[in-house]
Design a protein around this motif. Structure first.
Motif, short mmCIF file in Angstrom:
data_model
loop_
_atom_site.label_atom_id
_atom_site.label_comp_id
_atom_site.label_asym_id
_atom_site.label_seq_id
_atom_site.Cartn_x
_atom_site.Cartn_y
_atom_site.Cartn_z
N UNK A 96 44.08 -19.62 15.47
CA UNK A 96 44.49 -19.06 14.18
C UNK A 96 43.94 -19.84 13.01
N UNK A 97 43.54 -21.09 13.23
CA UNK A 97 42.88 -21.85 12.17
C UNK A 97 41.60 -21.12 11.74
N UNK A 98 40.88 -20.53 12.70
CA UNK A 98 39.67 -19.76 12.36
C UNK A 98 40.03 -18.47 11.64
N UNK A 99 41.12 -17.83 12.07
CA UNK A 99 41.56 -16.60 11.41
C UNK A 99 41.98 -16.90 9.97
N UNK A 100 42.70 -17.99 9.78
CA UNK A 100 43.18 -18.36 8.45
C UNK A 100 42.01 -18.72 7.54
N UNK A 101 41.00 -19.37 8.09
CA UNK A 101 39.81 -19.67 7.29
C UNK A 101 39.19 -18.37 6.77
N UNK A 102 39.12 -17.34 7.61
CA UNK A 102 38.59 -16.03 7.19
C UNK A 102 39.45 -15.44 6.08
#
Length: 154
Positions: A96-102
């Protein structure tokens, strides 16, 4: 708070894994769906009101969810909730860190202006490490229900 990022499973709704359900979903009430096998998906207490209040107060809303996108979106649409969210990121992985970055990039929001709510302690820890200035709340530990978020909306 300028942005509220919510998980779906066990956060927005009580079901533990929407990816295990079978669309199409049938809306039984404002708070409840049934999938094609009769499995019930219920919104958590205060979920709909929280989204409505956030929109009225100008707080941006986003989804970061570890699910199959088609099922997560179908359930959001069946509940009539998809239009509340400016960005919806539903991907079949736990990062989710990658999702949140998006999400932050798409909305041009700084981590310190956002709050992320998820029921999974390991995911909350990973996101906190990736974004030390992002307020991360673990539903079940830091919050007992979404109802506790109303005061944070300002």
């Amino acid at each position: 708070m300028r942005l509220l990022i919510l998980d779906l499973d066990r956060t927005l709704w009580s079901h533990p894994d929407i990816s295990t359900t079978s669309p199409p979903y049938r809306r039984v009430s404002d708070e409840e769906l049934v999938d094609s096998n009769g499995e019930v998906i219920k919104l958590n207490p205060c979920a709909r009101k929280l989204l409505e209040d956030a929109r009225v107060k100008g707080v941006l809303l986003a989804v970061a969810s570890w699910n199959y996108p088609e099922k997560g979106m179908s359930a959001l649409e069946a509940f009539g909730l998809s239009d509340y969210f400016k960005v919806i990121v539903i991907e079949p992985h736990p990062f989710k860190d990658k999702m949140i970055r998006k999400i932050l990039g798409a909305l041009n929001v700084k981590p310190e202006e956002a709050v992320f709510v998820d029921d999974n302690p390991a995911i909350c820890e990973r996101v906190s490490k990736a974004f030390p200035s992002l307020k991360v709340l673990n539903l079940g530990r830091d919050l007992m229900s979404l109802c506790e978020l109303f005061d944070m909306l300002g």
